[in-house]
Design a protein around this motif. Structure first.
Motif, PDB file in Angstrom:
ATOM      1  N   GLN A   1       0.725  -1.172   0.026  1.00  0.00           N
ATOM      2  CA  GLN A   1      -0.095  -0.164  -0.099  1.00  0.00           C
ATOM      3  C   GLN A   1       1.081   1.442  -0.079  1.00  0.00           C
ATOM      4  O   GLN A   1       0.312   2.564  -0.043  1.00  0.00           O
ATOM      5  CB  GLN A   1      -1.033   0.089   1.244  1.00  0.00           C
ATOM      6  N   GLU A   2       2.293   1.274  -0.108  1.00  0.00           N
ATOM      7  CA  GLU A   2       3.057   2.367   0.064  1.00  0.00           C
ATOM      8  C   GLU A   2       2.786   3.256  -1.368  1.00  0.00           C
ATOM      9  O   GLU A   2       2.929   2.539  -2.549  1.00  0.00           O
ATOM     10  CB  GLU A   2       4.510   1.960   0.046  1.00  0.00           C
ATOM     11  N   ALA A   3       2.575   4.380  -1.090  1.00  0.00           N
ATOM     12  CA  ALA A   3       2.209   5.368  -2.036  1.00  0.00           C
ATOM     13  C   ALA A   3       3.540   5.624  -3.125  1.00  0.00           C
ATOM     14  O   ALA A   3       3.212   5.737  -4.356  1.00  0.00           O
ATOM     15  CB  ALA A   3       1.928   6.791  -1.270  1.00  0.00           C
ATOM     16  N   PRO A   4       4.746   5.838  -2.593  1.00  0.00           N
ATOM     17  CA  PRO A   4       5.893   5.690  -3.313  1.00  0.00           C
ATOM     18  C   PRO A   4       5.931   4.569  -4.407  1.00  0.00           C
ATOM     19  O   PRO A   4       6.248   4.914  -5.617  1.00  0.00           O
ATOM     20  CB  PRO A   4       7.179   5.909  -2.586  1.00  0.00           C
ATOM     21  N   ARG A   5       5.512   3.339  -4.108  1.00  0.00           N
ATOM     22  CA  ARG A   5       5.803   2.202  -4.814  1.00  0.00           C
ATOM     23  C   ARG A   5       4.423   2.229  -5.826  1.00  0.00           C
ATOM     24  O   ARG A   5       4.621   2.126  -7.031  1.00  0.00           O
ATOM     25  CB  ARG A   5       5.572   0.802  -3.973  1.00  0.00           C
ATOM     26  N   HIS A   6       3.171   2.820  -5.673  1.00  0.00           N
ATOM     27  CA  HIS A   6       2.335   2.933  -6.397  1.00  0.00           C
ATOM     28  C   HIS A   6       2.714   4.211  -7.449  1.00  0.00           C
ATOM     29  O   HIS A   6       2.342   3.888  -8.673  1.00  0.00           O
ATOM     30  CB  HIS A   6       1.174   3.368  -5.709  1.00  0.00           C
ATOM     31  N   ARG A   7       3.102   5.083  -7.067  1.00  0.00           N
ATOM     32  CA  ARG A   7       3.617   6.048  -7.945  1.00  0.00           C
ATOM     33  C   ARG A   7       4.651   5.572  -8.958  1.00  0.00           C
ATOM     34  O   ARG A   7       4.555   6.251 -10.138  1.00  0.00           O
ATOM     35  CB  ARG A   7       4.071   7.539  -7.208  1.00  0.00           C
ATOM     36  N   CYS A   8       5.531   4.912  -8.572  1.00  0.00           N
ATOM     37  CA  CYS A   8       6.627   4.225  -9.372  1.00  0.00           C
ATOM     38  C   CYS A   8       5.914   3.658 -10.488  1.00  0.00           C
ATOM     39  O   CYS A   8       6.407   3.403 -11.704  1.00  0.00           O
ATOM     40  CB  CYS A   8       7.544   3.533  -8.563  1.00  0.00           C
TER      41      CYS A   8
ATOM     42  N   GLU B   1       2.869   3.572 -11.755  1.00  0.00           N
ATOM     43  CA  GLU B   1       2.051   4.467 -12.409  1.00  0.00           C
ATOM     44  C   GLU B   1       2.996   5.193 -13.593  1.00  0.00           C
ATOM     45  O   GLU B   1       2.458   5.469 -14.845  1.00  0.00           O
ATOM     46  CB  GLU B   1       1.242   5.355 -11.558  1.00  0.00           C
ATOM     47  N   ASP B   2       3.935   5.532 -12.798  1.00  0.00           N
ATOM     48  CA  ASP B   2       5.005   6.318 -13.932  1.00  0.00           C
ATOM     49  C   ASP B   2       5.754   5.392 -14.948  1.00  0.00           C
ATOM     50  O   ASP B   2       5.716   5.773 -16.159  1.00  0.00           O
ATOM     51  CB  ASP B   2       6.208   6.933 -13.046  1.00  0.00           C
TER      52      ASP B   2
END
Length: 225
Positions: free
Chosen positions: A20-27, A29-30
């Motif tokens: 659920q870590e936001a930085p991992r999700h952003r990575c 998605e990017d």
């Protein structure tokens, strides 16, 4: 817990993450949004005229016949002439495609039936979503507008493609599909058709019409209407 869920849970524990870590999700998605592009052959590049010329060469090389007309309004007459010259019945079937529906069929004397193809249909007409210049491939999407059965059941398949929809390569056609249908919304079937159906499975002898139409005739509409 399913075996799949258990495997992912074990991976997360080993990595000391929850998923659920936001930085991992952003990575992720990017990465999906800005994925690096692969190598694209240069041979299909160029303006509309160059792409159409290459598409025509490649399609004819795999036994398709091609004619160009000034606009969509000239398509019915072109089809009537094609059928008459080959002593084929003046009867065709097509779907509910609005581009085809707007054409002046009544002026040709052709008998036009609508809907999915049936086994007795000899000639069907489709409107291609697009075409790929580098391989001479037509791209057709499934739906009521152009039922997939039109691509496979008739002995003769006539496909209309607009010159503006001929793109350089497969990468571009997938971009065009995503732009037309939206993210995560694709047609149930996307058919890439390169020449008439053929097979050389038996005795290495090439046979046309093995798994679909024996004849593929392409009409390129140069104008937009």
């Amino acid at each position: 817990m399913s075996a799949r869920a258990e495997i992912f849970a074990n991976i997360r524990r080993a990595l000391e993450v929850t998923g659920q870590e936001a930085p991992r999700h952003r990575c992720v998605e990017d990465r999906l949004e800005h994925a690096p592009k692969g190598v694209v052959p240069i041979r299909g590049q160029g303006d509309t005229t160059a792409r159409v010329a290459l598409f025509r060469d490649e399609a004819e090389r795999v036994s398709a016949s091609i004619v160009e007309v000034d606009s969509g309004m000239a398509v019915p007459t072109s089809i009537a002439t094609y059928l008459r010259d080959r002593n084929l019945p003046a009867k065709i079937r097509l779907g509910s495609d609005p581009y085809l529906a707007a054409m002046p069929w009544a002026s040709t004397g052709l008998e036009v039936e609508n809907g999915r193809a049936i086994a007795s249909d000899l000639v069907c007409v489709s409107h291609a979503f697009g075409a790929v210049a580098e391989t001479g491939s037509l791209v057709l999407t499934s739906g009521q507008d152009n039922p997939t059965t039109l691509n496979f059941l008739p002995d003769t398949h006539i496909v209309v493609v607009q010159a503006q929809d001929v793109v350089s390569d497969f990468e571009r056609i997938w971009q065009k599909l995503r732009a037309a249908y939206g993210k995560a919304l694709m047609p149930r079937t996307v058919n890439f058709i390169t020449g008439p159906s053929r097979s050389a499975d038996i005795g290495h002898k090439l046979l046309l019409g093995a798994h679909g139409p024996r004849t593929l005739h392409i009409i390129i509409a140069i104008g937009e209407s």
